[in-house]
Structures are given as C-alpha cells and as structure tokens.
Write an enzyme that holds these catalytic residues in place. Structure first.
Site, short mmCIF file in Angstrom:
data_model
loop_
_atom_site.label_atom_id
_atom_site.label_comp_id
_atom_site.label_asym_id
_atom_site.label_seq_id
_atom_site.Cartn_x
_atom_site.Cartn_y
_atom_site.Cartn_z
CG ASP A 67 -0.30 -0.50 2.50
OD1 ASP A 67 0.95 -0.52 2.56
OD2 ASP A 67 -1.01 -0.88 3.44
CG ASN A 136 -9.18 -1.78 11.89
OD1 ASN A 136 -8.21 -2.38 11.43
ND2 ASN A 136 -9.67 -0.69 11.35
CG HIS A 138 -5.93 -2.35 8.83
ND1 HIS A 138 -6.11 -1.35 9.76
CD2 HIS A 138 -4.60 -2.34 8.54
CE1 HIS A 138 -4.96 -0.76 10.02
NE2 HIS A 138 -4.01 -1.34 9.30
CD GLU A 143 -8.93 0.74 7.71
OE1 GLU A 143 -8.95 -0.19 8.54
OE2 GLU A 143 -8.39 1.84 7.94
C1 GLP Z 1 -0.57 0.04 8.57
C2 GLP Z 1 -0.19 -0.75 7.31
C3 GLP Z 1 -0.39 -2.22 7.49
C4 GLP Z 1 0.21 -2.67 8.82
C5 GLP Z 1 -0.49 -1.98 9.96
C6 GLP Z 1 0.02 -2.40 11.32
O1 GLP Z 1 -1.89 0.39 8.59
N1 GLP Z 1 -0.90 -0.31 6.16
O2 GLP Z 1 0.18 -2.92 6.40
O3 GLP Z 1 0.10 -4.06 8.94
O4 GLP Z 1 -0.27 -0.58 9.79
O5 GLP Z 1 1.16 -1.68 11.63
P1 GLP Z 1 2.14 -2.01 12.81
O6 GLP Z 1 2.98 -3.15 12.35
O7 GLP Z 1 2.93 -0.75 12.98
O8 GLP Z 1 1.31 -2.32 14.00
#
Ligand code: GLP
Length: 243
Positions: A67, A136, A138, A143
């Site tokens: 993304d 959540n 995702h 989402e």
């Molecule tokens: C973001 C990214 C996701 C990632 C998520 C969790 O929203 N788009 O790909 O998995 O954060 O992030 P973290 O690993 O910092 O908890």
C-alpha cells in the site's frame, strides 16, 4: 493456518526472516510482497544481516508493496516508498527498478489501481507475502467492510487506523486519510503468506482474526482460508489464545 510462537519481537523477527530467507534461497527470483509498519522492521533488519553475511542476495528478487498513502510522493518522509528505501532497499542489493509500490501522487485513482493490479499480474503473482495486522483486523489497508475488497483500490482510512498511524507523523503534520491498497484477491493468491504480530495490543485482534469467524468485518480472518499461511506471533500477541 500454522501458528508459530516466538518469545518476543526479536525472536518473531528472526523466525519470519528465516522463512523469507529460505524462500529466496529456494527461488532467487522470488516475488516478495512487502509490508510497512513497526512489525516488519526487525524482520527487515534480520534480512539485511543475512545479506551482509552473504547468505542471501536480492539481486533477482522483485518486490511489490501492499500500500501507499494517497497524496504522498516517494520523497515524503511518511510515504511508504520512503520507508522501504530507508528501512530495506538501500541496505540490500535489490534493483530499484524491481521494487514496486502504488504511486501516491497518481492523478486518476482508477487508472492507478488498474496499473498496480497489472504490475502484480505481469510478475505472475506473489510468491511470499509478508503481512502485519492492524488493531481492527485490517491487512494492508483493507479496512473492515461488508465485503472483502477484490483488487487494488483507493480506501478511506478508518479513524482507528489514522490514530494508530499518526504516532509516526510529526506533531502538526497532516495524516493522510486515503490510501491505495492491494486488494484481498492478490494477497490471497500469494503462494505463501507470513503474518507477523507482536505485543499485547495485538492480542485481542489475533484471537478474533484467527480463532473467530471469517468475516469482512475482520479482514485478516480470511487468511484462515489460505492453504499456506503462517502466523508468527510473540507470546504477548498470543496471550489470549488458550494452549
Ligand atoms: C498500517 C499498514 C499495514 C500494517 C499496519 C500495522 O496500517 N498499512 O500494512 O500491517 O499498519 O502496523 P504495525 O505493524 O505498525 O502495528
């Protein structure tokens, strides 16, 4: 779905990196699906270490990221392109032209989404997809919703995601509210998936996503259907799972 338990973040990172290293050793021209966020940083550091020791090379590897924030160019410090360059790409021998992310500055959302799906298709799909998980549920920026989104799309981020990600932005900096994200289809079509989760703040969603019903309200729950999905999680993230 296989769950691999690690003691802590460092052990989780080593185990995940070992799986990715094995993939590269077995198939040097692998297509790796890569993730951003705090979770994969340790894994990337382990891969850099293995590269520096001469155990693996990324020369033939292609990467496709999950993304990118809409509105941020690759030179913006909060863009995922910038994150990938600084955290991983500049420290290994991957060819820059073999690294792909959505273009956050694309003017036409639909065209950019179609282009990105085409990039993934031209590569012949993803060999190994690395994933984190949002609070959540995702994955990438898919989402919670009423349906599992199919292809790459431009998504309005939820308040909880914007709040969680704002920790990485400087005070006063505007956190983007839209992002381009790979859809569930490309993720589910990856031959192998490695999802990493660390910390007590992920314990509730790990339980819900991987031990609860499969529903688009918890996008990661669909991974239960994948034929080769490995969840590498530390004790804190698995704290609510009964042995
Ligand atoms: C973001 C990214 C996701 C990632 C998520 C969790 O929203 N788009 O790909 O998995 O954060 O992030 P973290 O690993 O910092 O908890």
């Amino acid at each position: 779905m296989k769950i691999i338990k690690a003691k802590d973040y460092n052990e989780m990172s080593r185990k995940a990196a070992n799986i990715i290293s094995a993939q590269i050793i077995m198939k040097p021209d692998s297509v790796l699906g890569l993730a951003t966020g705090s979770s994969p940083i340790g894994t990337y550091n382990e891969l850099i270490d293995s590269y520096q020791k001469g155990d693996i090379s990324f020369e033939l590897v292609k990467s496709v990221n999950l993304d990118e924030y809409k509105g941020l160019g690759g030179d913006h410090k909060q863009s995922y392109r910038y994150f990938m360059e600084n955290t991983l790409f500049s420290k290994i021998d991957i060819q820059k032209e073999n690294t792909y992310l959505p273009n956050g500055l694309a003017e036409n959302d639909e065209e950019e989404c179609a282009r990105y799906d085409d990039v993934i298709a031209q590569m012949g799909g993803i060999d190994l997809q690395l994933l984190g998980i949002g609070h959540n549920g995702h994955i990438a920026f898919n989402e919670p919703s009423d349906v599992f989104p199919d292809g790459t799309h431009c998504v309005k981020l939820t308040e909880s995601t914007i709040t969680a990600n704002s920790r990485l932005f400087d005070e006063g900096e505007v956190v983007p509210t839209y992002a381009f994200t790979m859809g569930i289809k490309a993720i589910m079509q990856a031959k192998k998936i490695v999802l990493i989760a660390s910390g007590t703040d992920k314990a509730a969603i790990v339980k819900e996503a991987f031990f609860g019903p499969i529903t688009p309200k918890v996008p990661a729950s669909i991974l239960q259907m994948h034929p080769d999905c490995i969840v590498v999680a530390d004790e804190a993230a698995l704290a609510l799972i009964n042995e």
